[in-house]
Design a protein around this motif. Structure first.
Motif, mmCIF file in Angstrom:
data_model
loop_
_atom_site.group_PDB
_atom_site.id
_atom_site.type_symbol
_atom_site.label_atom_id
_atom_site.label_comp_id
_atom_site.label_asym_id
_atom_site.label_seq_id
_atom_site.Cartn_x
_atom_site.Cartn_y
_atom_site.Cartn_z
ATOM 1 N N MET A 1 71.705 46.381 33.791
ATOM 2 C CA MET A 1 70.450 46.270 34.533
ATOM 3 C C MET A 1 69.329 46.961 33.758
ATOM 4 O O MET A 1 69.491 48.090 33.295
ATOM 5 N N THR A 2 68.199 46.263 33.598
ATOM 6 C CA THR A 2 67.067 46.817 32.865
ATOM 7 C C THR A 2 66.410 47.938 33.652
ATOM 8 O O THR A 2 66.194 47.817 34.862
ATOM 9 N N ALA A 3 66.097 49.024 32.978
ATOM 10 C CA ALA A 3 65.446 50.154 33.643
ATOM 11 C C ALA A 3 64.041 49.765 34.073
ATOM 12 O O ALA A 3 63.333 49.039 33.366
ATOM 13 N N GLU A 4 63.655 50.262 35.235
ATOM 14 C CA GLU A 4 62.319 49.967 35.738
ATOM 15 C C GLU A 4 61.267 50.747 34.970
ATOM 16 O O GLU A 4 61.539 51.840 34.447
ATOM 17 N N ILE A 5 60.077 50.177 34.910
ATOM 18 C CA ILE A 5 58.940 50.860 34.311
ATOM 19 C C ILE A 5 57.780 50.824 35.289
ATOM 20 O O ILE A 5 57.779 50.044 36.244
ATOM 21 N N THR A 6 56.801 51.656 35.054
ATOM 22 C CA THR A 6 55.561 51.636 35.840
ATOM 23 C C THR A 6 54.395 51.440 34.888
ATOM 24 O O THR A 6 54.296 52.126 33.868
ATOM 25 N N LYS A 7 53.546 50.486 35.238
ATOM 26 C CA LYS A 7 52.370 50.195 34.420
ATOM 27 C C LYS A 7 51.152 50.153 35.325
ATOM 28 O O LYS A 7 51.218 49.683 36.465
ATOM 29 N N THR A 8 50.044 50.654 34.831
ATOM 30 C CA THR A 8 48.815 50.690 35.629
ATOM 31 C C THR A 8 47.864 49.582 35.194
ATOM 32 O O THR A 8 47.600 49.399 34.004
ATOM 33 N N PHE A 9 47.383 48.837 36.188
ATOM 34 C CA PHE A 9 46.356 47.818 35.947
ATOM 35 C C PHE A 9 45.058 48.333 36.533
ATOM 36 O O PHE A 9 45.002 48.707 37.707
ATOM 37 N N THR A 10 43.998 48.338 35.730
ATOM 38 C CA THR A 10 42.723 48.905 36.170
ATOM 39 C C THR A 10 41.645 47.834 36.194
ATOM 40 O O THR A 10 41.511 47.048 35.251
ATOM 41 N N ILE A 11 40.884 47.799 37.276
ATOM 42 C CA ILE A 11 39.739 46.881 37.366
ATOM 43 C C ILE A 11 38.481 47.630 36.968
ATOM 44 O O ILE A 11 38.419 48.864 37.028
ATOM 45 N N SER A 12 37.459 46.876 36.543
ATOM 46 C CA SER A 12 36.262 47.502 35.990
ATOM 47 C C SER A 12 35.270 47.937 37.055
ATOM 48 O O SER A 12 34.456 48.835 36.822
ATOM 49 N N ASN A 13 35.314 47.312 38.241
ATOM 50 C CA ASN A 13 34.367 47.687 39.306
ATOM 51 C C ASN A 13 34.947 47.304 40.665
ATOM 52 O O ASN A 13 35.964 46.589 40.752
ATOM 53 N N ASN A 14 34.289 47.748 41.710
ATOM 54 C CA ASN A 14 34.783 47.517 43.064
ATOM 55 C C ASN A 14 34.803 46.035 43.430
ATOM 56 O O ASN A 14 35.627 45.596 44.240
ATOM 57 N N ASP A 15 33.889 45.245 42.851
ATOM 58 C CA ASP A 15 33.848 43.813 43.165
ATOM 59 C C ASP A 15 35.141 43.116 42.745
ATOM 60 O O ASP A 15 35.589 42.165 43.392
ATOM 61 N N ASP A 16 35.729 43.585 41.651
ATOM 62 C CA ASP A 16 36.968 42.969 41.174
ATOM 63 C C ASP A 16 38.126 43.203 42.130
ATOM 64 O O ASP A 16 39.153 42.508 42.054
ATOM 65 N N ALA A 17 37.966 44.148 43.051
ATOM 66 C CA ALA A 17 39.025 44.420 44.022
ATOM 67 C C ALA A 17 39.235 43.240 44.975
ATOM 68 O O ALA A 17 40.227 43.203 45.711
ATOM 69 N N LEU A 18 38.327 42.262 44.930
ATOM 70 C CA LEU A 18 38.491 41.057 45.750
ATOM 71 C C LEU A 18 39.784 40.325 45.410
ATOM 72 O O LEU A 18 40.346 39.622 46.246
ATOM 73 N N ILE A 19 40.263 40.478 44.172
ATOM 74 C CA ILE A 19 41.506 39.796 43.798
ATOM 75 C C ILE A 19 42.702 40.381 44.538
ATOM 76 O O ILE A 19 43.750 39.743 44.611
ATOM 77 N N PHE A 20 42.555 41.593 45.088
ATOM 78 C CA PHE A 20 43.661 42.205 45.818
ATOM 79 C C PHE A 20 43.892 41.531 47.171
ATOM 80 O O PHE A 20 44.981 41.616 47.720
ATOM 81 N N GLY A 21 42.843 40.871 47.691
ATOM 82 C CA GLY A 21 42.943 40.205 48.980
ATOM 83 C C GLY A 21 42.666 41.139 50.138
ATOM 84 O O GLY A 21 42.604 42.368 49.979
ATOM 85 N N ILE A 22 42.491 40.550 51.308
ATOM 86 C CA ILE A 22 42.248 41.335 52.513
ATOM 87 C C ILE A 22 43.503 42.130 52.849
ATOM 88 O O ILE A 22 44.602 41.572 52.928
ATOM 89 N N ASN A 23 43.331 43.426 53.029
ATOM 90 C CA ASN A 23 44.470 44.330 53.276
ATOM 91 C C ASN A 23 45.538 44.186 52.192
ATOM 92 O O ASN A 23 46.738 44.287 52.466
ATOM 93 N N ASP A 24 45.075 43.938 50.968
ATOM 94 C CA ASP A 24 45.964 43.819 49.795
ATOM 95 C C ASP A 24 46.983 42.692 49.935
ATOM 96 O O ASP A 24 48.077 42.743 49.372
ATOM 97 N N ALA A 25 46.604 41.637 50.669
ATOM 98 C CA ALA A 25 47.532 40.528 50.913
ATOM 99 C C ALA A 25 47.974 39.860 49.616
ATOM 100 O O ALA A 25 49.143 39.473 49.474
ATOM 101 N N ASN A 26 47.041 39.723 48.656
ATOM 102 C CA ASN A 26 47.397 39.068 47.390
ATOM 103 C C ASN A 26 48.388 39.903 46.582
ATOM 104 O O ASN A 26 49.311 39.379 45.960
ATOM 105 N N LEU A 27 48.190 41.207 46.611
ATOM 106 C CA LEU A 27 49.118 42.085 45.906
ATOM 107 C C LEU A 27 50.510 42.025 46.536
ATOM 108 O O LEU A 27 51.527 42.082 45.828
ATOM 109 N N LYS A 28 50.558 41.899 47.843
ATOM 110 C CA LYS A 28 51.844 41.828 48.533
ATOM 111 C C LYS A 28 52.602 40.557 48.146
ATOM 112 O O LYS A 28 53.827 40.569 48.025
#
Length: 320
Positions: free
Chosen positions: A1-28
């Protein structure tokens, strides 16, 4: 089994947070599809899981940000499509789907294809006189067929739209409903009305219906007619008999196109009757002017659980 990793994705401004969706639905959606743990913190998102899946999630978020910057609104259906294409190794083609706008709907929103299956469907409709779209519910068969029909009407390629479906679902209760045959069957044609209302608006659709530019009728109304300069759509074609299917296909006239849609796993005919859709696929698949598009469960663009439900039933029943 491959070991898990953690990677950080950073957006440049608050407007880009729209890709996360309402209540982070897109991320879910991304987290569930890729089996990741995703934790948003303001303008950053921590992605934890197998390296290959974390990489896919990063690529998906990067593409969604680019689409957002190009003025495209990102909804859950876009994220579902992007994630599914990523899992199939097709993510590089995802952004290309947004380069072409088929039409704008009544609210002014752009109508585009959502995946490669839908793009193939539209290309097949453009190329062939008759197109069969076969596959599960939620793949956009009916809606996109109506979009293409409206587009052809607006361009002057056809003079009218004829939209029909068999009335099998009404069964023996049909005779107890008030009105003539069309009025009895109209409730079963509701998906077609819904598509037209979304694309053209209710008032414009009703105006075209009154003028006879758009005709929505049960399949029985097609007998004995020749449909010239028309875009003709047969929906729920799995519920046609072989005789009905042959009758319908031979209505094709000059300057016309036909689209036949159905789901071979949802047949409501009596057990002794063979579906006209299945027989037509067997007989006509190799004819040069007739195209076939076979949608897969992965082409479903409704809520993610819809595709899971379809897949679960297929696994249980062994159907395609």
């Amino acid at each position: 089994m491959t070991a898990e990793i953690t990677k950080t994705f950073t957006i440049s401004n608050n407007d880009d947070a729209l890709i996360f969706g309402i209540n982070d639905a897109n991320l879910k959606i991304i987290a569930e599809k890729l089996n990741l743990k995703i934790h948003p913190f303001g303008e950053r998102v921590d992605l934890t899981g197998e390296p290959s899946q974390v990489q896919l999630a990063t690529q998906i978020l990067t593409i969604l940000v680019k689409l957002l910057h190009s003025g495209i609104q990102i909804g859950e259906s876009d994220v579902v499509s992007a994630t599914q294409m990523a899992l199939e190794g097709q993510l590089e083609y995802f952004a290309d789907l947004y380069n072409q706008v088929i039409l704008h709907n009544a609210q002014g929103h752009a109508i585009r294809v959502r995946n490669l299956g839908q793009r193939q469907y539209l290309q097949t409709i453009k190329k062939h006189d008759i197109t069969f779209g076969i596959g599960p519910a939620g793949t956009g068969k009916t809606y996109l067929a109506v979009v293409m029909a409206v587009a052809a009407l607006k361009k002057g390629q056809v003079r009218r739209l004829v939209l029909t479906r068999p009335a099998v679902e009404a069964g023996e209760n049909l005779g107890f409903l008030p009105g003539d045959l069309k009025e009895k069957v109209d409730p079963y044609l509701r998906p077609i009305y819904d598509a037209l209302y979304d694309i053209l608006g209710t008032e414009h659709t009703n105006h075209l219906l009154e003028r006879g530019v758009i005709e929505i009728a049960p399949l029985a109304y097609m007998r004995g007619r020749t449909l010239d300069e028309a875009f003709v759509i047969l929906d729920e074609a799995q519920n046609t008999t072989r005789e009905q299917m042959k009758m319908f296909l031979t209505r094709l006239g000059f300057g016309s196109k036909m689209v036949v849609n159905g789901d071979a796993t949802q047949i409501d005919l009596p057990r002794h009757a063979k579906s006209g859709l299945i027989e037509a696929a067997q007989i006509l698949r190799n004819l040069p002017r007739i195209g076939f598009v076979d949608f897969k469960t992965s082409d479903v663009v409704r809520h993610p659980v819809v595709a899971e439900i379809i897949a679960a039933y297929q696994q249980k029943t062994g159907s395609n």
